[in-house]
Design an enzyme around this catalytic site. Structure first.
Site, mmCIF file in Angstrom:
data_model
loop_
_atom_site.group_PDB
_atom_site.id
_atom_site.type_symbol
_atom_site.label_atom_id
_atom_site.label_comp_id
_atom_site.label_asym_id
_atom_site.label_seq_id
_atom_site.Cartn_x
_atom_site.Cartn_y
_atom_site.Cartn_z
ATOM 1 C CE LYS A 300 1.334 -80.386 67.133
ATOM 2 N NZ LYS A 300 0.430 -80.571 66.103
ATOM 3 N NE ARG A 335 -5.404 -78.837 69.303
ATOM 4 C CZ ARG A 335 -4.504 -79.660 69.997
ATOM 5 N NH1 ARG A 335 -3.243 -79.450 70.035
ATOM 6 N NH2 ARG A 335 -5.097 -80.435 70.962
#
Ligand code: 9MG
Length: 358
Positions: A300, A335
């Site tokens: 991210k 995840r």
């Protein structure tokens, strides 16, 4: 959402049970709890102990002792109870969810798998490398992404869900749409992963309940197109906690039991760097929902805000550092894009947990 009367934030964490420590959903133990009031001010520190609910009551000194004690017991029990298995996977060890994006415009893998055959082959390789769950998505939710028509989403994901489920892999369907949830469940999906926490489609609560599948409720402020424009919170960790409290109640009223729900603070979804960091430091707060916790930090962009520019595929070290911060706080599911590397990091981290040294 109304505030809770108080919040308990587990501190002094270990990955191994130490004498007197309180379990947190089975994967971490706390030796102390910070007590926060309804606006997040620290009101004291309680050592973990025999009767936490009574110790809490004494600290709170509420006018209605009986009602307050009942609430304290609920919070303490929710923190500590082992989480039920989801999709046949026990949650007594951290589980890895591998990301299978079937999109041409994914931020993290640049659309490498925009082909069912390739997506299935890559998913099976992830399962081989240690993924317990494969998360199949056909619509990008990266900041700025536009929605795709539902027919196109179905066309992308259904062959991949079926192909992977037919190989015996636990598949989660990453979607905000009730129709996609229903069709994916029929094709063999075992978990629903919804970045809108079942608010994105008027039918999704009832469809999810009807499916009987476990559901991942992710927190997102706003919509992907605009969510990073100017996100604001009163107190990000408490706002997200209260959001979960409301969504869990809505799910229970729709017939989805708490034990089937997983909460996910949605790192990067309508959050500044400061919001993301605060949430990463307060992850243990979410054990008091009584649900398992999923964390998605892989590749991210907050990593680049700390470390400087890098392409998504170059963010593995930052992704692992943030993932381990979650594991330290008892997060049950990660995840990730890099499954084998994450599995290795988890294995090593759990074996060298310093708290077990004499
Ligand atoms: C679909 N998707 C992208 N990022 C995610 C995250 O962090 N959590 C969950 N549950 N889903 C995500």
């Amino acid at each position: 959402m109304p505030r809770q009367p108080f919040y308990l934030i587990p501190r002094a964490l270990s990955a191994t049970e130490l004498e007197g420590a309180s379990p947190l959903g089975a994967l971490a133990w706390a030796q102390a709890f910070e007590l926060w009031d309804e606006v997040g001010r620290r009101r004291g520190i309680l050592p973990a102990g025999e009767d936490m609910a009574r110790a809490l009551l004494t600290s709170l000194a509420p006018p209605d002792e009986a009602a307050a004690l009942a609430h304290c017991r609920v919070v303490v029990d929710r923190n500590s109870a082992p989480r039920p298995a989801i999709a046949g996977l026990s949650l007594d060890k951290p589980r890895i969810m591998g990301v299978v994006n079937v999109t041409p415009d994914s931020f993290s893998d640049g659309g490498d798998r925009f082909d069912a055959g390739r997506a299935i082959a890559d998913g099976l390789a992830m399962a081989e490398a240690g993924a317990d769950i494969l998360d199949v998505g056909g619509e990008s939710t990266r900041p700025g992404a536009d929605p795709v028509p539902v027919e196109e989403e179905l066309r992308r994901v259904l062959p991949v869900v079926k192909g992977l489920a037919d190989h015996g892999v636990a598949v989660s369907i990453d979607t905000r749409r009730a129709l996609v949830m229903a069709e994916a469940a029929a094709a063999g999906a075992a978990i629903i992963n919804d970045v809108t926490a079942l608010t994105g489609d008027a039918e999704s609560l009832s469809v999810a309940a009807e499916s009987g599948l476990p559901v991942i409720l992710m927190h997102m402020q706003g919509q992907p197109q605009t969510m990073q424009a100017d996100p604001r919170y009163d107190h990000v960790s408490l706002d997200v906690f209260d959001y979960f409290a409301g969504r869990i109640t809505a799910c229970e009223e729709a017939g989805i039991a708490r034990g089937k729900l997983v909460v996910d603070p949605g790192i990067g979804f309508g959050k500044t760097l400061a919001h993301n960091l605060r949430l990463l430091g307060d992850l243990a707060l979410f054990h008091a929902t009584g649900c398992a916790i999923l964390l998605g930090v892989s590749r991210k962009s907050f990593i680049t805000k700390i470390d400087g520019p890098s392409a998504p595929k170059e963010r593995l070290p930052g992704s692992l550092a943030a993932a381990l911060q979650g594991i330290r706080q008892g997060v049950q599911l990660l995840r990730v894009h890099d499954v084998g590397e994450t599995r290795q990091a988890l294995n090593v981290w759990r074996n060298v947990d310093v708290s077990v040294l004499p």
